[in-house]
Design a protein around this motif. Sequence first.
Motif: not given
Length: 178
Positions: A152-155, A160-169
């Motif tokens: 819920g916090i990620r939304h 991204p909610v399902r554990g994807q990386r956020t540094k580059t994508n």
Amino acid sequence: MQSRTWSLVRGIARHRAGAAAGAPSGSGVGLAQFGGLVPSAGISTGSACMLARQNGGFGDGGFIDSIRIGGVVIPNHKRLEYSLQSIHGIGRARARQILSELNLENKVTKDLSKVEIITLREEIAKYMIEGDLKRFNHAAIERLEGIKCYKGIRHELALPVRGQRTKTNCRTRKEKRA
């Protein structure tokens, strides 16, 4: 576009020929409503076809311009399996499942009979599609945000909610908000 217009005119001509011969037309449409429709009469093919469909079509030998199932106009030039996928909530697997349950042949949508269309509508009405499905998913996300769980916090943060990386994508989720 011109071929669609001429096919419409041919359908009307067939209807008029049947009415002139004394054949009963199942449409209930008076010929005065068409008012000598020709391609340059200023009526688009879509509106004329809609008029014909609303009043029962062009008799027994008529044609189907488009079919509305579950509040969605499905394309009539594609095979049924792919046409059903234009409805939100029906993917490839569910479309195949529906066809196999009804024992329907995967033919072009415009070649369906009225009985097949009715049975298809009844079968699709059993599933949660379109607005109901969207409301259900939105309520599920609202519930997650309300209980402040990780998803819920990620939304809420539009990450991204399902554990994807956020540094580059995840540029789509992290786009600038006003």
